[in-house]
Write a protein that holds these residues in place. Structure first.
Motif, PDB file in Angstrom:
ATOM      1  N   TRP A  73       0.827  -1.203   0.000  1.00 52.29           N
ATOM      2  CA  TRP A  73       0.000   0.000   0.000  1.00 52.29           C
ATOM      3  C   TRP A  73       0.865   1.259   0.000  1.00 52.29           C
ATOM      4  N   HIS A 124      -5.958   9.229  -1.223  1.00 50.66           N
ATOM      5  CA  HIS A 124      -6.446   7.855  -1.205  1.00 50.66           C
ATOM      6  C   HIS A 124      -5.324   6.892  -0.829  1.00 50.66           C
ATOM      7  N   LEU A 150      -9.281  -1.468   4.326  1.00 51.88           N
ATOM      8  CA  LEU A 150     -10.514  -0.767   3.964  1.00 51.88           C
ATOM      9  C   LEU A 150     -11.302  -0.358   5.202  1.00 51.88           C
ATOM     10  N   ASP A 151     -11.257  -1.182   6.247  1.00 52.55           N
ATOM     11  CA  ASP A 151     -11.911  -0.783   7.498  1.00 52.55           C
ATOM     12  C   ASP A 151     -11.299   0.513   8.029  1.00 52.55           C
ATOM     13  N   CYS A 153      -9.721   2.748   6.186  1.00 56.02           N
ATOM     14  CA  CYS A 153     -10.120   3.806   5.254  1.00 56.02           C
ATOM     15  C   CYS A 153     -11.513   4.328   5.599  1.00 56.02           C
ATOM     16  N   ASP A 154     -12.433   3.415   5.886  1.00 56.90           N
ATOM     17  CA  ASP A 154     -13.795   3.833   6.216  1.00 56.90           C
ATOM     18  C   ASP A 154     -13.818   4.688   7.476  1.00 56.90           C
ATOM     19  N   ALA A 160      -9.961   4.521  -1.639  1.00 57.72           N
ATOM     20  CA  ALA A 160      -8.924   3.560  -2.012  1.00 57.72           C
ATOM     21  C   ALA A 160      -8.947   3.367  -3.521  1.00 57.72           C
ATOM     22  N   TYR A 173     -12.329  -7.464  -6.127  1.00 62.93           N
ATOM     23  CA  TYR A 173     -12.364  -6.062  -5.728  1.00 62.93           C
ATOM     24  C   TYR A 173     -13.779  -5.491  -5.800  1.00 62.93           C
ATOM     25  N   ARG A 198     -12.711   3.092  -4.761  1.00 67.49           N
ATOM     26  CA  ARG A 198     -13.677   2.784  -3.699  1.00 67.49           C
ATOM     27  C   ARG A 198     -13.804   3.997  -2.785  1.00 67.49           C
ATOM     28  N   PRO A 200     -15.044   5.754   0.645  1.00 67.35           N
ATOM     29  CA  PRO A 200     -15.229   5.239   2.004  1.00 67.35           C
ATOM     30  C   PRO A 200     -16.699   5.041   2.328  1.00 67.35           C
TER      31      PRO A 200
END
Length: 203
Positions: A73, A124, A150-151, A153-154, A160, A173, A198, A200
């Motif tokens: 990442w 991002h 992603l959790d 990021c949210d 993302a 994805y 994506r 959030p």
């Protein structure tokens, strides 16, 4: 599934390189960059090592505790995007080619083409690569690795982004909330890649 995940360090470099090499040897994009199978087996690890070094230095490598999968990442600030293989240095694709396979223009071209489609503007998290050991694919390891980021990021309200390099990864994805953004990237005389974004999700 419960997957123990930790952040990789320099001591994990060779493991990460091996994971990526094994996972992407038969990937359509790797096959396009290195069309000759023997040359790919010899040279592909050098490309994966170069990518690993960038992310160990500038980003974050998440590693399954048992060494079966890893995710690379980078954090991209608003108004910027990565220039395909070297961090922010726009000469990176040429430097990458010189270091990895000087006579192979596709090593440089893939970096320039993916940089061209990379969205600018919003900050991002960029999933550069994710690799799962071939014998462990289909067990949900990739979903677990990506889902943990992603959790985060949210919770932070952060988008993302990634480029899917085959139909199987694109489907994964999409299940995780990514959607194709803009036009697909058709590599010259080669396969298609899908830029995916994506937003959030509210908690």
């Amino acid at each position: 599934m419960g997957v123990a995940i930790r952040v990789a360090g320099e001591a994990d470099r060779e493991l990460v390189v091996r994971l990526l090499d094994e996972a992407f040897q038969d990937d359509p994009v790797s096959g396009w960059v290195f069309p000759d199978p023997a040359h790919r087996r010899a040279t592909h690890p050098r490309l994966m090592a170069a990518f690993t070094d960038v992310v160990l230095a500038e980003g974050r490598v998440d590693l399954a505790e048992d060494g079966s999968a890893c995710a690379l990442w980078l954090s991209v600030p608003a108004g910027e995007h990565e220039a395909g293989g070297d961090g922010a240095d726009e000469d990176g694709p040429a430097q990458l080619r010189a270091a990895v396979d000087p006579d192979n223009e596709r090593v440089e071209l893939i970096g320039r083409l993916t940089a061209d489609v990379h969205p600018a503007g919003r900050a991002h998290a960029y999933l550069w690569m994710i690799g799962v050991s071939p014998e462990r694919q289909g067990e949900g390891l990739g979903s677990a690795l990506i889902g943990s980021v992603l959790d985060r990021c949210d919770s932070e309200g952060l988008a993302a982004y990634l480029e899917a390099s085959n139909d199987r990864s694109r489907a994964l994805y999409e299940r995780l909330g990514f959607v194709v953004t803009g036009d697909p990237l058709d590599l010259p005389d080669g396969p298609r890649m899908w830029p995916m974004w994506r937003d959030p999700r509210p908690e």
